[in-house]
Scaffold this motif. Structure first.
Motif, PDB file in Angstrom:
ATOM      1  N   GLY A  70      10.468   9.495  -3.911  1.00 18.14           N
ATOM      2  CA  GLY A  70      10.813   8.363  -3.895  1.00 18.14           C
ATOM      3  C   GLY A  70      10.029   7.657  -2.350  1.00 18.14           C
ATOM      4  O   GLY A  70       9.730   6.478  -2.451  1.00 18.14           O
ATOM      5  N   LYS A  71      10.186   8.298  -1.660  1.00 15.48           N
ATOM      6  CA  LYS A  71       9.689   7.979  -0.343  1.00 15.48           C
ATOM      7  C   LYS A  71       8.370   7.967  -0.101  1.00 15.48           C
ATOM      8  O   LYS A  71       7.669   6.767   0.463  1.00 15.48           O
ATOM      9  CB  LYS A  71       9.882   9.028   0.907  1.00 15.48           C
ATOM     10  CG  LYS A  71      11.517   9.202   1.327  1.00 15.48           C
ATOM     11  CD  LYS A  71      11.787  10.490   2.111  1.00 15.48           C
ATOM     12  CE  LYS A  71      13.101  10.727   2.250  1.00 15.48           C
ATOM     13  NZ  LYS A  71      13.221  12.053   2.720  1.00 15.48           N
ATOM     14  N   LEU A 127       6.180   7.020  -2.848  1.00 13.43           N
ATOM     15  CA  LEU A 127       6.294   5.634  -3.683  1.00 13.43           C
ATOM     16  C   LEU A 127       6.407   4.278  -2.902  1.00 13.43           C
ATOM     17  O   LEU A 127       5.927   3.473  -2.935  1.00 13.43           O
ATOM     18  CB  LEU A 127       7.050   5.698  -5.010  1.00 13.43           C
ATOM     19  CG  LEU A 127       6.780   4.387  -6.018  1.00 13.43           C
ATOM     20  CD1 LEU A 127       5.411   4.427  -6.167  1.00 13.43           C
ATOM     21  CD2 LEU A 127       7.609   4.746  -7.207  1.00 13.43           C
ATOM     22  N   GLN A 128       7.731   4.534  -2.226  1.00 10.14           N
ATOM     23  CA  GLN A 128       7.915   3.383  -1.341  1.00 10.14           C
ATOM     24  C   GLN A 128       7.038   3.010  -0.379  1.00 10.14           C
ATOM     25  O   GLN A 128       6.814   1.733  -0.157  1.00 10.14           O
ATOM     26  CB  GLN A 128       9.521   3.786  -0.872  1.00 10.14           C
ATOM     27  CG  GLN A 128       9.906   2.598   0.440  1.00 10.14           C
ATOM     28  CD  GLN A 128      11.400   3.034   0.860  1.00 10.14           C
ATOM     29  OE1 GLN A 128      11.722   4.188   0.700  1.00 10.14           O
ATOM     30  NE2 GLN A 128      11.915   2.018   1.272  1.00 10.14           N
ATOM     31  N   LYS A 129       6.439   4.145   0.279  1.00  5.14           N
ATOM     32  CA  LYS A 129       5.437   3.869   1.430  1.00  5.14           C
ATOM     33  C   LYS A 129       4.218   3.226   0.804  1.00  5.14           C
ATOM     34  O   LYS A 129       3.656   2.214   1.466  1.00  5.14           O
ATOM     35  CB  LYS A 129       5.045   4.875   2.131  1.00  5.14           C
ATOM     36  CG  LYS A 129       6.054   5.396   3.134  1.00  5.14           C
ATOM     37  CD  LYS A 129       5.725   6.221   4.273  1.00  5.14           C
ATOM     38  CE  LYS A 129       6.443   6.413   5.479  1.00  5.14           C
ATOM     39  NZ  LYS A 129       6.343   5.299   6.282  1.00  5.14           N
ATOM     40  N   ILE A 152       4.299   1.183  -1.757  1.00  4.90           N
ATOM     41  CA  ILE A 152       4.456  -0.230  -2.142  1.00  4.90           C
ATOM     42  C   ILE A 152       4.489  -1.103  -0.735  1.00  4.90           C
ATOM     43  O   ILE A 152       4.027  -2.102  -0.972  1.00  4.90           O
ATOM     44  CB  ILE A 152       5.748  -0.124  -3.090  1.00  4.90           C
ATOM     45  CG1 ILE A 152       5.417   0.290  -4.354  1.00  4.90           C
ATOM     46  CG2 ILE A 152       6.026  -1.627  -3.151  1.00  4.90           C
ATOM     47  CD1 ILE A 152       6.501   0.394  -5.324  1.00  4.90           C
ATOM     48  N   GLN A 153       5.037  -0.394   0.013  1.00  6.89           N
ATOM     49  CA  GLN A 153       5.086  -1.415   1.270  1.00  6.89           C
ATOM     50  C   GLN A 153       3.730  -1.247   1.803  1.00  6.89           C
ATOM     51  O   GLN A 153       3.637  -2.565   2.421  1.00  6.89           O
ATOM     52  CB  GLN A 153       5.996  -0.415   2.338  1.00  6.89           C
ATOM     53  CG  GLN A 153       7.193  -0.444   2.305  1.00  6.89           C
ATOM     54  CD  GLN A 153       8.153   0.256   3.239  1.00  6.89           C
ATOM     55  OE1 GLN A 153       7.431   1.240   3.896  1.00  6.89           O
ATOM     56  NE2 GLN A 153       9.355   0.318   3.540  1.00  6.89           N
ATOM     57  N   PRO A 171      11.500   7.545  -9.208  1.00  6.19           N
ATOM     58  CA  PRO A 171      10.060   7.767  -8.840  1.00  6.19           C
ATOM     59  C   PRO A 171       9.388   9.135  -9.291  1.00  6.19           C
ATOM     60  O   PRO A 171       8.167   9.200  -9.566  1.00  6.19           O
ATOM     61  CB  PRO A 171      10.178   7.674  -7.286  1.00  6.19           C
ATOM     62  CG  PRO A 171      11.175   6.891  -6.967  1.00  6.19           C
ATOM     63  CD  PRO A 171      12.434   7.291  -8.152  1.00  6.19           C
TER      64      PRO A 171
END
Length: 153
Positions: free
Chosen positions: A82-83, A85-87, A89-90, A106
């Motif tokens: 999750g981290k 994928l989040q990074k 997208i950011q 994720p």
């Protein structure tokens, strides 16, 4: 202004920029190991590192002769999906393509980004794999495809 130049481009991974020399990466991470990729590219491998609460089992940087570092491939731990994928997208916005149902975790997501400056990014949650190919990384594309096809360690 963003509308005129497109989404942001990806310039680095773990403070290693596309185009950096092998020696720059070696100085940044002295505990790594030099290797040769299946197609002959110089590779610098890091094992078991943690950055920003993301744990990577392995990170490989590959270099072209004239363009420096142009490919990074990383295998992350299941709890880091999750981290990661989040990074992504950011950093570069929503994926160009995504295979997952709405609300999927994720760890069950596969995503692909094609960026305006030629960079490509692949996120494979089930395989716990992320690869980023720089704008000068064409010669390394086959290495990225083969590494993604490998089972997770």
């Amino acid at each position: 202004m963003l509308g005129l130049v497109g989404p942001p481009n990806l310039t680095s991974f773990l403070d290693v920029r596309f185009g950096d020399s092998f020696y720059r990466v070696q100085n940044r991470f002295p505990s790594g190991v030099m290797e040769t990729a299946p197609y002959g590219a110089d590779t610098y491998r890091l094992n078991n590192i943690e950055v920003d609460s993301i744990r990577y089992e392995q990170v490989k940087y590959e270099f072209t002769t004239y363009s420096g570092m142009q490919l990074v491939m990383a295998r992350f731990t299941p709890d880091s999906s999750g981290k990661v994928l989040q990074k992504l997208i950011q950093a570069v916005g929503p994926p160009s393509e995504q295979n997952s149902s709405k609300g999927s975790a994720p760890a069950d997501t596969q995503a692909f980004w094609q960026l305006p400056h030629g960079e490509r990014v692949v996120f494979d949650g089930p395989k716990r794999f992320v690869a980023m190919l720089g704008p000068g990384g064409g010669p390394l594309k086959q290495d990225a495809i083969e590494n993604e096809a490998l089972d997770s360690p």
